[in-house]
Design a protein around this motif. Structure first.
Motif, short mmCIF file in Angstrom:
data_model
loop_
_atom_site.label_atom_id
_atom_site.label_comp_id
_atom_site.label_asym_id
_atom_site.label_seq_id
_atom_site.Cartn_x
_atom_site.Cartn_y
_atom_site.Cartn_z
N HIS A 19 0.86 -1.20 0.00
CA HIS A 19 0.00 0.00 0.00
C HIS A 19 0.88 1.23 0.00
O HIS A 19 2.07 1.15 0.31
N ASP B 51 0.84 5.24 1.73
CA ASP B 51 0.17 5.91 2.84
C ASP B 51 -0.59 7.13 2.30
O ASP B 51 -0.04 7.90 1.50
N HIS C 155 4.76 -0.14 0.03
CA HIS C 155 5.45 -0.87 1.08
C HIS C 155 4.48 -1.86 1.71
O HIS C 155 3.26 -1.76 1.49
NI NI Z 1 2.12 2.31 5.49
#
Ligand code: NI
Ligand code: OGA
Length: 337
Positions: free
Chosen positions: A212, A214, A269
């Motif tokens: 994903h 952020d 990540h």
């Molecule tokens: Ni994250």
């Protein structure tokens, strides 16, 4: 509902079926690169312009870096880790009081990532807190462990200062005024995900968190000093991040990718889990003010580098993010111009 939590069960002998990823979505742990590293930056180095250029390089090429001598007292980092473990060791009845799967709640203990949207679960419990302004939110935080409020609020204040310094350095590294990004982000919110990844009987079949990016501006992660698990995508390969003693792992979130017109990357990540050891991590997220208009400064737009995204407010973005499943395509793609 709190019986959904992983941390209320003492031992799992096999992975429950709703955690098993289909063959083509598994982490392929044997292919992870273990001898490459994300950049490590000593923030106390006397040559400030060198620190800035190292940060610029890291943001352009990795979207991730570790920082040392960052100004957050080491003792406070250790206390934060201790209180995290104490929290997840509380009896199930205590934890049940905080359980919720409603992403709109400002204090909630939950599991996986967004179980209202997911079909396959992730091997993770987490306590999610809003942290800024502290006076507004601390009264609703857990009272157990007894040191929780004091340790976590002291930690949040220090981490915020570090985040603001980093945003200054990121601005300078782009040739902008030091306060340019901080101004663009408005009165920033701060959230925290205190993560607990129990030991997992079959880590090759599942994730702690799947790949994903952020959704916020900048993330400051305090990783478990003893157990690795964070992996970062670089040139199509997953790199394992080795936690360095007393360091934070920093990454660029979607909003900095948009504000820098794509010059700095919000990189994919993931967190993988471990068969022998539980793992914890504390992610602090600096988030634009809800009404901040996310649109890059003029200097980052040119004929050769036209605006990549349409302008939007962070509120609009954040709502969109939580209507989706964490392992769909990056949310920012929906805002391309
Ligand atoms: Ni994250
Ligand atoms: C996150 C995250 C990684 C980790 O909470 O967004 O990416 O190592 N965490 O826990």
């Amino acid at each position: 509902m709190a019986d959904q939590l992983l941390s209320t069960v003492t031992d799992y002998h096999s992975l429950p079926e709703n955690y098993v990823r289909p063959e083509d979505q598994r982490p392929r742990l044997a292919e992870v690169v273990s001898d490459a590293h994300i950049p490590v930056i000593d923030m106390s180095a006397p040559d400030k312009s060198h620190v800035v250029s190292q940060i610029g390089h890291a943001c352009r090429s990795y979207g991730f870096f570790q920082v040392l001598n960052h100004g957050v007292p080491v003792e406070l980092m250790l206390k934060m880790l201790v209180v995290t473990l104490e929290f997840f060791r509380l009896p199930p009845t205590e934890k049940a009081k905080l359980y919720s799967d409603d992403p709109a709640k400002k204090v909630r203990l939950s599991t996986s990532s967004n179980i209202r949207k997911e079909t396959i679960r992730n091997w993770r419990d987490y306590l999610r807190l809003h942290c800024y302004p502290l006076e507004e939110y601390v009264p609703e935080w857990p009272c157990d462990p007894s040191s929780f409020k004091e340790v976590v609020s002291a930690y949040c204040k220090e981490v915020r200062q570090l985040g603001l310094r980093l945003l200054g350095a990121v601005s300078l590294s782009l040739g902008l005024e030091e306060d340019c990004l901080v101004k663009a982000l408005g009165e920033q919110g701060q959230h925290m995900a205190i993560n607990y990844y129990p030991k997992c009987p079959q880590p090759q079949l599942t994730y702690g968190l799947p790949a994903h990016t952020d959704p916020n501006a900048l993330t400051i992660l305090l990783p478990d000093p003893d157990v690795a698990g964070l992996q970062v995508l670089k040139d199509g390969r997953w790199i394992a991040v080795d936690p360095l003693a007393h360091a934070f792992v920093i990454n660029i979130g979607d909003q900095l990718q948009a504000l820098t017109n794509g010059k700095y990357k919000s990189v994919l990540h993931r967190a993988v889990v471990n068969p022998e050891k539980e793992r914890i991590s504390v992610a602090s997220f600096l988030c634009p003010c809800n009404y901040a208009i996310i649109s890059p400064p003029e200097r980052l737009i040119s004929e050769g580098s036209p605006a990549m995204y349409r302008s939007y407010t962070y509120e609009e973005y954040y709502k969109k993010f939580w209507t989706r499943n964490l392992d769909e395509d990056p949310c920012l793609e929906l805002f391309q111009s």
